[in-house]
Design a protein around this motif. Structure first.
Motif, PDB file in Angstrom:
ATOM      1  N   CYS A  33      49.343  35.488  38.673  1.00 38.36           N
ATOM      2  CA  CYS A  33      48.259  36.933  38.321  1.00 38.36           C
ATOM      3  C   CYS A  33      48.593  36.327  36.424  1.00 38.36           C
ATOM      4  O   CYS A  33      49.670  36.031  36.261  1.00 38.36           O
ATOM      5  CB  CYS A  33      48.588  37.939  38.806  1.00 38.36           C
ATOM      6  N   LYS A  48      46.987  50.435  34.765  1.00 40.66           N
ATOM      7  CA  LYS A  48      45.822  50.276  34.697  1.00 40.66           C
ATOM      8  C   LYS A  48      44.893  48.944  35.578  1.00 40.66           C
ATOM      9  O   LYS A  48      44.532  47.890  35.024  1.00 40.66           O
ATOM     10  CB  LYS A  48      45.118  49.959  33.577  1.00 40.66           C
ATOM     11  N   ARG A  49      46.137  48.236  36.322  1.00 41.85           N
ATOM     12  CA  ARG A  49      45.545  47.080  36.720  1.00 41.85           C
ATOM     13  C   ARG A  49      44.688  46.789  37.799  1.00 41.85           C
ATOM     14  O   ARG A  49      43.732  45.763  38.070  1.00 41.85           O
ATOM     15  CB  ARG A  49      46.754  46.461  37.802  1.00 41.85           C
ATOM     16  N   LEU A  50      44.341  48.130  38.644  1.00 45.62           N
ATOM     17  CA  LEU A  50      43.074  48.581  39.330  1.00 45.62           C
ATOM     18  C   LEU A  50      41.978  48.516  38.564  1.00 45.62           C
ATOM     19  O   LEU A  50      41.241  47.643  39.023  1.00 45.62           O
ATOM     20  CB  LEU A  50      43.173  49.485  39.929  1.00 45.62           C
ATOM     21  N   GLU A  51      42.180  48.477  36.864  1.00 46.31           N
ATOM     22  CA  GLU A  51      40.901  48.645  36.388  1.00 46.31           C
ATOM     23  C   GLU A  51      41.259  47.684  35.643  1.00 46.31           C
ATOM     24  O   GLU A  51      39.204  46.574  35.342  1.00 46.31           O
ATOM     25  CB  GLU A  51      40.851  49.673  35.347  1.00 46.31           C
ATOM     26  N   ASP A  53      41.752  44.276  36.332  1.00 44.55           N
ATOM     27  CA  ASP A  53      41.781  42.733  36.937  1.00 44.55           C
ATOM     28  C   ASP A  53      41.138  43.456  38.833  1.00 44.55           C
ATOM     29  O   ASP A  53      41.811  43.746  39.376  1.00 44.55           O
ATOM     30  CB  ASP A  53      43.080  41.882  37.326  1.00 44.55           C
ATOM     31  N   GLU A  54      40.033  42.801  38.691  1.00 43.72           N
ATOM     32  CA  GLU A  54      39.491  43.321  39.997  1.00 43.72           C
ATOM     33  C   GLU A  54      39.430  42.369  41.150  1.00 43.72           C
ATOM     34  O   GLU A  54      39.423  42.800  41.884  1.00 43.72           O
ATOM     35  CB  GLU A  54      37.616  42.725  39.918  1.00 43.72           C
ATOM     36  N   GLY A  55      40.456  41.845  40.837  1.00 42.20           N
ATOM     37  CA  GLY A  55      41.406  40.910  42.050  1.00 42.20           C
ATOM     38  C   GLY A  55      42.582  41.407  42.456  1.00 42.20           C
ATOM     39  O   GLY A  55      43.141  41.374  44.030  1.00 42.20           O
ATOM     40  N   CYS A  56      42.995  42.989  41.698  1.00 43.44           N
ATOM     41  CA  CYS A  56      43.902  42.936  42.400  1.00 43.44           C
ATOM     42  C   CYS A  56      43.804  44.370  43.252  1.00 43.44           C
ATOM     43  O   CYS A  56      42.578  45.586  43.366  1.00 43.44           O
ATOM     44  CB  CYS A  56      44.565  44.210  40.868  1.00 43.44           C
ATOM     45  N   ILE A  57      44.529  44.150  44.421  1.00 47.57           N
ATOM     46  CA  ILE A  57      44.613  45.269  45.317  1.00 47.57           C
ATOM     47  C   ILE A  57      45.590  46.277  45.297  1.00 47.57           C
ATOM     48  O   ILE A  57      46.881  46.024  45.283  1.00 47.57           O
ATOM     49  CB  ILE A  57      44.327  44.966  46.783  1.00 47.57           C
ATOM     50  N   LYS A  58      45.496  47.482  45.679  1.00 48.63           N
ATOM     51  CA  LYS A  58      46.532  48.860  45.912  1.00 48.63           C
ATOM     52  C   LYS A  58      46.656  48.289  46.970  1.00 48.63           C
ATOM     53  O   LYS A  58      46.689  48.940  48.168  1.00 48.63           O
ATOM     54  CB  LYS A  58      45.940  50.142  44.873  1.00 48.63           C
TER      55      LYS A  58
END
Length: 97
Positions: A33, A48-51, A53-58
């Motif tokens: 990534c 702020k990874r979820l905002e 990077d749209e491909g990031c999954i919590k």
């Protein structure tokens, strides 16, 4: 689960691109990534990874249980697997009573 994220051993394996080939085999690539620091294996934008990077999954225990792309040696995968095994042992113990 507050301690969930402390399970992570920061291997960064889940932050590398994955491809699914025609027969459903998951192929792990060497492409990280863009937000992964490949030296420290930490996310540069973690909070702020979820905002960003749209491909990031919590990752949650439920997601780790359900996806096939998590590496077997991932600390989350091992934790969820150990819990699943313990639950199975408890069920068998109850059935024997």
């Amino acid at each position: 689960m507050e301690d969930w994220e402390s399970i992570c051993n920061r291997c960064g394996q889940c932050c590398f691109e994955k491809w699914v080939d025609g027969d459903g085999t998951i192929l792990h690539t060497v492409i990280p990534c863009r937000f992964l620091d490949i030296v420290t294996r930490e996310c540069k934008v973690y909070d702020k990874r979820l905002e960003v990077d749209e491909g990031c999954i919590k990752l949650t225990p439920e997601i780790v249980k359900s996806v096939r792309w998590m590496p077997e040696d991932c600390a989350y995968t091992k934790f969820v697997g150990d819990k699943r095994a313990a639950e199975g042992r408890r069920k068998k113990s109850k059935e024997k009573r």
